[in-house]
Structure formats: C-alpha cells, structure tokens
Scaffold this motif. Structure first.
Motif, PDB file in Angstrom:
ATOM      1  N   THR A  25       0.871  -1.168   0.000  1.00  0.00           N
ATOM      2  CA  THR A  25       0.000   0.000   0.000  1.00  0.00           C
ATOM      3  C   THR A  25       0.915   1.227   0.000  1.00  0.00           C
ATOM      4  O   THR A  25       2.142   1.087   0.094  1.00  0.00           O
ATOM      5  CB  THR A  25      -0.919   0.045   1.242  1.00  0.00           C
ATOM      6  OG1 THR A  25      -0.106   0.127   2.410  1.00  0.00           O
ATOM      7  CG2 THR A  25      -1.824  -1.175   1.303  1.00  0.00           C
ATOM      8  N   TYR A  26       0.320   2.401  -0.069  1.00  0.00           N
ATOM      9  CA  TYR A  26       1.119   3.626   0.011  1.00  0.00           C
ATOM     10  C   TYR A  26       0.294   4.743   0.629  1.00  0.00           C
ATOM     11  O   TYR A  26      -0.928   4.680   0.668  1.00  0.00           O
ATOM     12  CB  TYR A  26       1.654   4.042  -1.372  1.00  0.00           C
ATOM     13  CG  TYR A  26       0.580   4.335  -2.402  1.00  0.00           C
ATOM     14  CD1 TYR A  26      -0.098   5.562  -2.432  1.00  0.00           C
ATOM     15  CD2 TYR A  26       0.230   3.376  -3.350  1.00  0.00           C
ATOM     16  CE1 TYR A  26      -1.080   5.815  -3.366  1.00  0.00           C
ATOM     17  CE2 TYR A  26      -0.751   3.627  -4.288  1.00  0.00           C
ATOM     18  CZ  TYR A  26      -1.399   4.841  -4.294  1.00  0.00           C
ATOM     19  OH  TYR A  26      -2.384   5.099  -5.227  1.00  0.00           O
ATOM     20  N   SER A  68       4.700  13.270  -3.146  1.00  0.00           N
ATOM     21  CA  SER A  68       5.348  11.959  -3.167  1.00  0.00           C
ATOM     22  C   SER A  68       4.408  10.938  -2.553  1.00  0.00           C
ATOM     23  O   SER A  68       3.424  11.292  -1.913  1.00  0.00           O
ATOM     24  CB  SER A  68       6.648  11.979  -2.340  1.00  0.00           C
ATOM     25  OG  SER A  68       7.592  12.848  -2.891  1.00  0.00           O
ATOM     26  N   ILE A  69       4.731   9.673  -2.780  1.00  0.00           N
ATOM     27  CA  ILE A  69       4.031   8.612  -2.057  1.00  0.00           C
ATOM     28  C   ILE A  69       5.064   7.854  -1.229  1.00  0.00           C
ATOM     29  O   ILE A  69       6.215   7.711  -1.628  1.00  0.00           O
ATOM     30  CB  ILE A  69       3.253   7.652  -2.982  1.00  0.00           C
ATOM     31  CG1 ILE A  69       4.182   6.890  -3.916  1.00  0.00           C
ATOM     32  CG2 ILE A  69       2.165   8.380  -3.743  1.00  0.00           C
ATOM     33  CD1 ILE A  69       3.538   5.675  -4.567  1.00  0.00           C
ATOM     34  N   GLU A  70       4.629   7.381  -0.078  1.00  0.00           N
ATOM     35  CA  GLU A  70       5.468   6.593   0.816  1.00  0.00           C
ATOM     36  C   GLU A  70       4.993   5.148   0.736  1.00  0.00           C
ATOM     37  O   GLU A  70       3.819   4.858   0.989  1.00  0.00           O
ATOM     38  CB  GLU A  70       5.334   7.126   2.239  1.00  0.00           C
ATOM     39  CG  GLU A  70       6.168   6.406   3.254  1.00  0.00           C
ATOM     40  CD  GLU A  70       5.991   7.021   4.625  1.00  0.00           C
ATOM     41  OE1 GLU A  70       6.982   7.500   5.182  1.00  0.00           O
ATOM     42  OE2 GLU A  70       4.837   7.027   5.123  1.00  0.00           O
ATOM     43  N   LEU A  71       5.900   4.256   0.385  1.00  0.00           N
ATOM     44  CA  LEU A  71       5.562   2.846   0.187  1.00  0.00           C
ATOM     45  C   LEU A  71       5.556   2.087   1.506  1.00  0.00           C
ATOM     46  O   LEU A  71       6.377   2.343   2.385  1.00  0.00           O
ATOM     47  CB  LEU A  71       6.568   2.214  -0.772  1.00  0.00           C
ATOM     48  CG  LEU A  71       6.629   2.862  -2.159  1.00  0.00           C
ATOM     49  CD1 LEU A  71       7.861   2.409  -2.911  1.00  0.00           C
ATOM     50  CD2 LEU A  71       5.365   2.558  -2.942  1.00  0.00           C
ATOM     51  N   SER A  72       4.649   1.119   1.625  1.00  0.00           N
ATOM     52  CA  SER A  72       4.519   0.369   2.877  1.00  0.00           C
ATOM     53  C   SER A  72       5.571  -0.721   3.034  1.00  0.00           C
ATOM     54  O   SER A  72       5.935  -1.066   4.149  1.00  0.00           O
ATOM     55  CB  SER A  72       3.128  -0.284   2.953  1.00  0.00           C
ATOM     56  OG  SER A  72       2.975  -1.235   1.899  1.00  0.00           O
ATOM     57  N   ILE A 112       8.358   7.809  -3.661  1.00  0.00           N
ATOM     58  CA  ILE A 112       8.376   7.998  -5.112  1.00  0.00           C
ATOM     59  C   ILE A 112       7.710   9.347  -5.371  1.00  0.00           C
ATOM     60  O   ILE A 112       6.580   9.575  -4.954  1.00  0.00           O
ATOM     61  CB  ILE A 112       7.619   6.902  -5.869  1.00  0.00           C
ATOM     62  CG1 ILE A 112       8.151   5.514  -5.522  1.00  0.00           C
ATOM     63  CG2 ILE A 112       7.728   7.136  -7.378  1.00  0.00           C
ATOM     64  CD1 ILE A 112       7.367   4.382  -6.167  1.00  0.00           C
ATOM     65  N   SER A 113       8.427  10.220  -6.069  1.00  0.00           N
ATOM     66  CA  SER A 113       7.912  11.558  -6.311  1.00  0.00           C
ATOM     67  C   SER A 113       6.945  11.601  -7.486  1.00  0.00           C
ATOM     68  O   SER A 113       6.968  10.747  -8.373  1.00  0.00           O
ATOM     69  CB  SER A 113       9.070  12.525  -6.581  1.00  0.00           C
ATOM     70  OG  SER A 113       9.622  12.263  -7.859  1.00  0.00           O
TER      71      SER A 113
END
Length: 86
Positions: A26-27, A33-37, A43-44
C-alpha cells in the motif's frame, strides 16, 4: 496527463497494489510523493511523470532507470490508475 494520474493515485491511497512478481503493498500520499509500505522509500510525482513516457508497460525494463521500477509498474499499470487511458 500527470495531473489526472496523480489524482487517481491520491484516490487509491491505502488500497492494496500488486507487484509484477506478486508482492503486495500500500502507500500513503505525502505532498508530491508517495510513501511505500514495504520499503522505506518515497516515489515523487515527477518520477511518475517521467514513467508516463513509457506506458503502457509490459514489464519493468523501460523504467529500470527510475526509482522503484516495480512499484511504478504496479501502480501505473493497475486498472484503477490506468483506467482506459493506455
């Protein structure tokens, strides 16, 4: 196109995505940006913008030069994100 895709990415925050080899993640959206679980990575939005030049993707090879290619593939090629655009 990135603005449309980014809105879809934001709408799917917290949902489960599947990598090409089956790993699930999930993110969370954190600004642009997203933060990965599953990994301590961000990831920008700009990385997604660059990756969009290569869609549709059959595998991760075209985006290997970008950060987190398997996650880019999983998100961009998911029907919730791509819909009928590519």
């Amino acid at each position: 196109m990135i603005e449309i895709v980014w809105e879809r990415i934001k709408e799917c925050e917290g949902q489960v995505f599947k990598q090409i080899r089956g790993g699930e993640f999930t993110y969370k959206v954190k600004g642009n940006s997203i933060e990965l679980s599953r990994t301590n990575r961000l990831i920008s939005k700009n990385t997604f913008k660059e990756a969009l030049k290569y869609v549709p993707l059959e595998n991760t090879v075209p985006v290997q030069h970008l950060q987190a290619p398997s996650y880019l593939f999983a998100i961009l090629m998911d029907r919730r994100i791509r819909q009928n655009d590519w």
